[in-house]
Design a protein around this motif. Structure first.
Motif, PDB file in Angstrom:
ATOM      1  N   VAL A 231       9.677   8.961   7.181  1.00  0.00           N
ATOM      2  CA  VAL A 231       8.423   9.564   7.619  1.00  0.00           C
ATOM      3  C   VAL A 231       7.409   9.473   6.490  1.00  0.00           C
ATOM      4  CG1 VAL A 231       7.300  11.702   8.364  1.00  0.00           C
ATOM      5  CG2 VAL A 231       9.639  11.196   9.107  1.00  0.00           C
ATOM      6  N   VAL A 232       6.210   9.010   6.818  1.00  0.00           N
ATOM      7  CA  VAL A 232       5.100   8.996   5.873  1.00  0.00           C
ATOM      8  C   VAL A 232       4.128  10.067   6.351  1.00  0.00           C
ATOM      9  CG1 VAL A 232       3.253   7.642   4.843  1.00  0.00           C
ATOM     10  CG2 VAL A 232       5.433   6.539   5.405  1.00  0.00           C
ATOM     11  N   GLY A 233       3.975  11.123   5.547  1.00  0.00           N
ATOM     12  CA  GLY A 233       3.171  12.277   5.937  1.00  0.00           C
ATOM     13  C   GLY A 233       1.688  11.986   6.006  1.00  0.00           C
ATOM     14  N   MET A 234       0.987  12.821   6.729  1.00  0.00           N
ATOM     15  CA  MET A 234      -0.431  12.668   7.011  1.00  0.00           C
ATOM     16  C   MET A 234      -1.255  12.438   5.741  1.00  0.00           C
ATOM     17  SD  MET A 234      -2.886  15.339   9.011  1.00  0.00           S
ATOM     18  CE  MET A 234      -2.448  14.895  10.669  1.00  0.00           C
ATOM     19  N   GLY A 235      -2.140  11.448   5.803  1.00  0.00           N
ATOM     20  CA  GLY A 235      -3.079  11.190   4.722  1.00  0.00           C
ATOM     21  C   GLY A 235      -2.488  10.541   3.486  1.00  0.00           C
ATOM     22  N   SER A 236      -1.300  10.019   3.583  1.00  0.00           N
ATOM     23  CA  SER A 236      -0.669   9.378   2.425  1.00  0.00           C
ATOM     24  C   SER A 236      -1.155   7.941   2.265  1.00  0.00           C
ATOM     25  CB  SER A 236       0.855   9.387   2.572  1.00  0.00           C
ATOM     26  OG  SER A 236       1.333  10.708   2.535  1.00  0.00           O
ATOM     27  N   ILE A 237      -1.054   7.438   1.032  1.00  0.00           N
ATOM     28  CA  ILE A 237      -1.414   6.059   0.721  1.00  0.00           C
ATOM     29  C   ILE A 237      -0.165   5.370   0.185  1.00  0.00           C
ATOM     30  CG2 ILE A 237      -2.836   4.534  -0.694  1.00  0.00           C
ATOM     31  CD1 ILE A 237      -4.909   6.825  -0.816  1.00  0.00           C
ATOM     32  N   ILE A 238       0.184   4.237   0.790  1.00  0.00           N
ATOM     33  CA  ILE A 238       1.334   3.445   0.359  1.00  0.00           C
ATOM     34  C   ILE A 238       0.782   2.189  -0.304  1.00  0.00           C
ATOM     35  CG2 ILE A 238       3.489   2.344   1.053  1.00  0.00           C
ATOM     36  CD1 ILE A 238       3.301   5.393   1.683  1.00  0.00           C
ATOM     37  N   MET A 239       1.108   2.001  -1.577  1.00  0.00           N
ATOM     38  CA  MET A 239       0.601   0.874  -2.345  1.00  0.00           C
ATOM     39  C   MET A 239       1.490  -0.361  -2.171  1.00  0.00           C
ATOM     40  SD  MET A 239      -2.230   1.863  -3.639  1.00  0.00           S
ATOM     41  CE  MET A 239      -2.569   0.678  -4.939  1.00  0.00           C
ATOM     42  N   PRO A 240       0.984  -1.545  -2.525  1.00  0.00           N
ATOM     43  CA  PRO A 240       1.737  -2.790  -2.370  1.00  0.00           C
ATOM     44  C   PRO A 240       3.065  -2.774  -3.133  1.00  0.00           C
ATOM     45  CG  PRO A 240      -0.554  -3.250  -2.921  1.00  0.00           C
ATOM     46  CD  PRO A 240      -0.360  -1.780  -3.078  1.00  0.00           C
ATOM     47  N   GLY A 241       4.073  -3.399  -2.536  1.00  0.00           N
ATOM     48  CA  GLY A 241       5.366  -3.559  -3.184  1.00  0.00           C
ATOM     49  C   GLY A 241       6.305  -2.385  -3.036  1.00  0.00           C
ATOM     50  N   VAL A 242       5.922  -1.372  -2.265  1.00  0.00           N
ATOM     51  CA  VAL A 242       6.713  -0.142  -2.146  1.00  0.00           C
ATOM     52  C   VAL A 242       7.685  -0.234  -0.978  1.00  0.00           C
ATOM     53  CG1 VAL A 242       6.546   2.312  -1.532  1.00  0.00           C
ATOM     54  CG2 VAL A 242       5.024   1.360  -3.264  1.00  0.00           C
ATOM     55  N   THR A 243       8.880   0.337  -1.181  1.00  0.00           N
ATOM     56  CA  THR A 243       9.844   0.538  -0.106  1.00  0.00           C
ATOM     57  C   THR A 243      10.109   2.030   0.030  1.00  0.00           C
ATOM     58  OG1 THR A 243      10.926  -1.609  -0.419  1.00  0.00           O
ATOM     59  CG2 THR A 243      12.227   0.115   0.652  1.00  0.00           C
ATOM     60  N   ILE A 244       9.943   2.542   1.232  1.00  0.00           N
ATOM     61  CA  ILE A 244      10.300   3.919   1.545  1.00  0.00           C
ATOM     62  C   ILE A 244      11.708   3.849   2.121  1.00  0.00           C
ATOM     63  CG2 ILE A 244       9.701   6.006   2.839  1.00  0.00           C
ATOM     64  CD1 ILE A 244       7.449   5.074   0.956  1.00  0.00           C
ATOM     65  N   GLY A 245      12.672   4.461   1.457  1.00  0.00           N
ATOM     66  CA  GLY A 245      14.077   4.345   1.835  1.00  0.00           C
ATOM     67  C   GLY A 245      14.418   4.993   3.163  1.00  0.00           C
TER      68      GLY A 245
ATOM     69  N   GLY B 181      15.483   7.288   5.992  1.00  0.00           N
ATOM     70  CA  GLY B 181      15.510   8.735   6.141  1.00  0.00           C
ATOM     71  C   GLY B 181      14.655   9.508   5.157  1.00  0.00           C
ATOM     72  N   ALA B 182      13.922   8.822   4.310  1.00  0.00           N
ATOM     73  CA  ALA B 182      13.099   9.498   3.299  1.00  0.00           C
ATOM     74  C   ALA B 182      11.857  10.102   3.940  1.00  0.00           C
ATOM     75  CB  ALA B 182      12.706   8.524   2.193  1.00  0.00           C
ATOM     76  N   ILE B 183      11.323  11.121   3.287  1.00  0.00           N
ATOM     77  CA  ILE B 183      10.097  11.769   3.731  1.00  0.00           C
ATOM     78  C   ILE B 183       9.089  11.718   2.600  1.00  0.00           C
ATOM     79  CG2 ILE B 183       9.042  13.948   4.452  1.00  0.00           C
ATOM     80  CD1 ILE B 183      11.766  14.687   5.683  1.00  0.00           C
ATOM     81  N   VAL B 184       7.889  11.249   2.920  1.00  0.00           N
ATOM     82  CA  VAL B 184       6.774  11.263   1.984  1.00  0.00           C
ATOM     83  C   VAL B 184       5.855  12.392   2.431  1.00  0.00           C
ATOM     84  CG1 VAL B 184       4.754  10.003   1.150  1.00  0.00           C
ATOM     85  CG2 VAL B 184       6.931   8.799   1.493  1.00  0.00           C
ATOM     86  N   GLY B 185       5.627  13.369   1.549  1.00  0.00           N
ATOM     87  CA  GLY B 185       4.803  14.517   1.895  1.00  0.00           C
ATOM     88  C   GLY B 185       3.354  14.146   2.131  1.00  0.00           C
ATOM     89  N   ALA B 186       2.669  14.979   2.891  1.00  0.00           N
ATOM     90  CA  ALA B 186       1.268  14.745   3.243  1.00  0.00           C
ATOM     91  C   ALA B 186       0.411  14.570   1.990  1.00  0.00           C
ATOM     92  CB  ALA B 186       0.736  15.911   4.070  1.00  0.00           C
ATOM     93  N   GLY B 187      -0.509  13.622   2.051  1.00  0.00           N
ATOM     94  CA  GLY B 187      -1.463  13.401   0.974  1.00  0.00           C
ATOM     95  C   GLY B 187      -0.902  12.755  -0.271  1.00  0.00           C
ATOM     96  N   SER B 188       0.268  12.168  -0.188  1.00  0.00           N
ATOM     97  CA  SER B 188       0.900  11.569  -1.368  1.00  0.00           C
ATOM     98  C   SER B 188       0.384  10.153  -1.621  1.00  0.00           C
ATOM     99  CB  SER B 188       2.423  11.522  -1.184  1.00  0.00           C
ATOM    100  OG  SER B 188       2.945  12.827  -1.112  1.00  0.00           O
ATOM    101  N   LEU B 189       0.383   9.767  -2.894  1.00  0.00           N
ATOM    102  CA  LEU B 189       0.062   8.403  -3.303  1.00  0.00           C
ATOM    103  C   LEU B 189       1.358   7.773  -3.775  1.00  0.00           C
ATOM    104  CD1 LEU B 189      -1.862   6.067  -4.008  1.00  0.00           C
ATOM    105  CD2 LEU B 189      -2.171   7.154  -6.238  1.00  0.00           C
ATOM    106  N   VAL B 190       1.892   6.832  -3.000  1.00  0.00           N
ATOM    107  CA  VAL B 190       3.194   6.232  -3.295  1.00  0.00           C
ATOM    108  C   VAL B 190       2.978   4.918  -4.030  1.00  0.00           C
ATOM    109  CG1 VAL B 190       5.414   5.507  -2.349  1.00  0.00           C
ATOM    110  CG2 VAL B 190       4.112   7.331  -1.225  1.00  0.00           C
TER     111      VAL B 190
END
Length: 141
Positions: free
Chosen positions: A87-101, A103-112
């Motif tokens: 899950v990628v939480g609301m308002g998050s930014i995922i940058m190039p080259g990233v893998t979200i594993g 079942g992982a959760i990215v909290g709202a507003g995060s910069l990954v």
């Protein structure tokens, strides 16, 4: 895309070249790198909440010096993978080259800016892992 049915959004992303699995949810106002959509892979049952941004390109600053023109710089193009059930939480930014594993959760507003391990929760700017999820413990009979 807000007026477009949530069930239709994954199909439209596929048309632009993104790899989108079954049961994927894409929220309102999610922007992605349309010209590099072939570098996006969203696996089954993943969810990208509203107002997220997924980028697959960034400027190559390795050859940027004083008095250079920023617009003359080339790009690094790197894949983004959002694994099964994550899950990628609301308002998050995922940058190039990233893998979200998986079942992982990215909290709202995060910069990954780096990979998020499977079965973890990452939050913040930049996103950092704050918890690793455990196996469910069932009572023994």
């Amino acid at each position: 895309m807000n007026r477009i049915s949530p069930d239709l959004r994954p199909f439209l992303w596929k048309l632009t070249g993104a790899k989108v699995g079954k049961g994927v949810g894409i929220g309102y106002d999610v922007y992605y790198d349309v010209h590099n959509a072939n570098l996006i892979n969203i696996e089954d049952d993943a969810w990208v909440a509203a107002r997220c941004l997924i980028l697959c390109h960034k400027r190559d600053l390795g050859s940027y010096y004083k008095h250079d023109r920023y617009n003359d710089l080339g790009y690094h193009k790197l894949p983004v993978t959002i694994k099964k059930g994550s899950v990628v939480g609301m308002g998050s930014i995922i940058m190039p080259g990233v893998t979200i594993g998986e079942g992982a959760i990215v909290g709202a507003g995060s910069l990954v800016i780096k990979d998020v391990p499977a079965w973890s929760i990452a939050v913040g700017n930049p996103a950092k892992v704050v918890k690793y999820l455990e196996e469910r413990k069932f009572p023994t009979a």
